[in-house]
Design an enzyme around this catalytic site. Structure first.
Site, PDB file in Angstrom:
ATOM      1  N   ASP A   1       7.312  -3.582   5.718  1.00 35.55           N
ATOM      2  CA  ASP A   1       8.328  -4.174   6.588  1.00 35.55           C
ATOM      3  C   ASP A   1       8.228  -3.494   7.942  1.00 35.55           C
ATOM      4  OD1 ASP A   1       8.995  -5.153   4.045  1.00 35.55           O
ATOM      5  OD2 ASP A   1      11.130  -5.235   4.527  1.00 35.55           O
TER       6      ASP A   1
ATOM      7  N   LYS B   1      11.879 -11.374   9.133  1.00 39.76           N
ATOM      8  CA  LYS B   1      13.082 -10.741   8.591  1.00 39.76           C
ATOM      9  C   LYS B   1      14.083 -10.536   9.720  1.00 39.76           C
ATOM     10  CE  LYS B   1      14.335  -6.295   6.384  1.00 39.76           C
ATOM     11  NZ  LYS B   1      13.769  -5.039   5.820  1.00 39.76           N
TER      12      LYS B   1
ATOM     13  N   LYS C   1      13.398 -13.472   5.215  1.00 35.71           N
ATOM     14  CA  LYS C   1      14.191 -12.413   4.585  1.00 35.71           C
ATOM     15  C   LYS C   1      15.381 -12.049   5.460  1.00 35.71           C
ATOM     16  CE  LYS C   1      13.969  -7.585   2.973  1.00 35.71           C
ATOM     17  NZ  LYS C   1      13.087  -6.421   2.748  1.00 35.71           N
TER      18      LYS C   1
END
Length: 318
Positions: A155, A218, A254
């Protein structure tokens, strides 16, 4: 995870033309939130689906090997087995989608999951999380170390300065370097949407991230003052849809930060189903970044099965 997103050339012409109608987006978000949610057996089924899409997260300064071991055990056994048995779901292999930790804790998580005999992937935040205000060389090395220690998902977090100053070429090139450093690990790109200034910037940053080869986009680190919000989610999933229509490449989404209740999880599932369809309701294309959400979902499942709400001691800690 779904197939990797190879990315595309940076299309600055299309990026420059983007304008998001903020009032329309906010109205649509209010409509989604005002609808009646699913109930009873349907709600339980949707909540179990949400569990399988959770990146169970520990990103605290006091994380220790023992904390990570407990987190990994909970990832493998997210819902009490007797509750799953009462729903005839005990043999369906329900686990969370991943365990998400700091790079320094990746080895601990990999070891704990291996000892538990499960194949849940370890995701690691990287690239100067959460602010991305460290030198590029350091951020790249952080990715490589996490991958070497066994992280299968990374991430990364973008440098918001590049968005706020309109440096789209710089953002694209930076994310391409992150993508290369990830190697075989899937890359989720955190935009830090609460610090991007406008929904138009959110859309542009989403598209540039996908053009650069992000496998997921995300919303947030969870450390900003404003994290995952429904208007931001609408803009990002429509960017995912537009990118798919243009390229045929499927990119995951996400939301993360501030998603604490089962009701919140259901709202995000509804958004995904309405905007992208059932194919994006699976963990290879949808994740929920959360540390406390699982506890509330388990309480709701407990109530569904027993007809009463759990006392504090009835459920193990997440």
């Amino acid at each position: 995870m779904s197939a990797r997103n190879p990315g595309t050339e940076l299309d600055l012409v299309s990026i420059s033309r983007v304008q998001v109608n903020q009032p329309a987006v906010i109205r649509h978000a209010e409509q989604i939130q005002s609808r009646r949610t699913v109930k009873k057996d349907w709600q339980a089924a949707w909540l179990l689906r949400a569990v399988t899409c959770i990146d169970l997260t520990a990103l605290s300064g006091d994380d220790t090997p023992s904390n990570i071991h407990r987190l990994c055990y909970k990832a493998k056994h997210p819902i009490r087995e007797d509750l799953l048995r009462a729903m005839s779901m005990h043999d369906k292999g329900i686990t969370t989608a991943a365990v998400c930790v700091y790079p320094a804790r990746v080895a601990d998580a990999v070891k704990a999951l291996k000892a538990a005999g499960c194949n849940i992937p370890v995701a690691s935040v990287a690239t100067g999380f959460p602010a991305a205000q460290t030198p590029l060389k350091t951020r790249l090395e952080e990715i490589r170390i996490a991958v070497e220690d066994g992280a299968r998902e990374i991430d990364i977090v973008i440098n918001r300065t590049l968005v706020l100053t309109g440096q789209w070429e710089g953002l694209y090139q930076e994310i391409r370097q992150f993508r290369q450093a990830c190697g075989d690990a899937h890359m989720k790109t955190i935009l830090g949407t609460g610090e991007l200034g406008s929904l138009t910037n959110v859309y542009k940053a989403s598209m540039v991230a996908m053009m650069a080869g992000s496998d997921f986009i995300k919303t947030s680190t969870g450390k900003e003052a404003v994290n995952a919000t429904l208007p931001v989610g609408i803009v990002m999933v429509r960017a995912v849809r537009d990118f798919y229509w243009k390229t045929g490449n499927k990119v995951g989404f996400k939301p993360a930060g501030g998603i604490r209740s089962a009701k919140d999880a259901l709202t995000w599932l509804v958004l995904m189903k309405e905007e992208l369809g059932d194919e994006w309701l699976k963990p290879d294309l949808f994740r929920l970044g959360a540390s406390t959400l699982l506890s509330d979902i388990e309480r709701q499942i407990y109530h569904h099965v027993t007809g009463r709400y759990a006392a504090y001691h009835d459920l193990p800690m997440a």
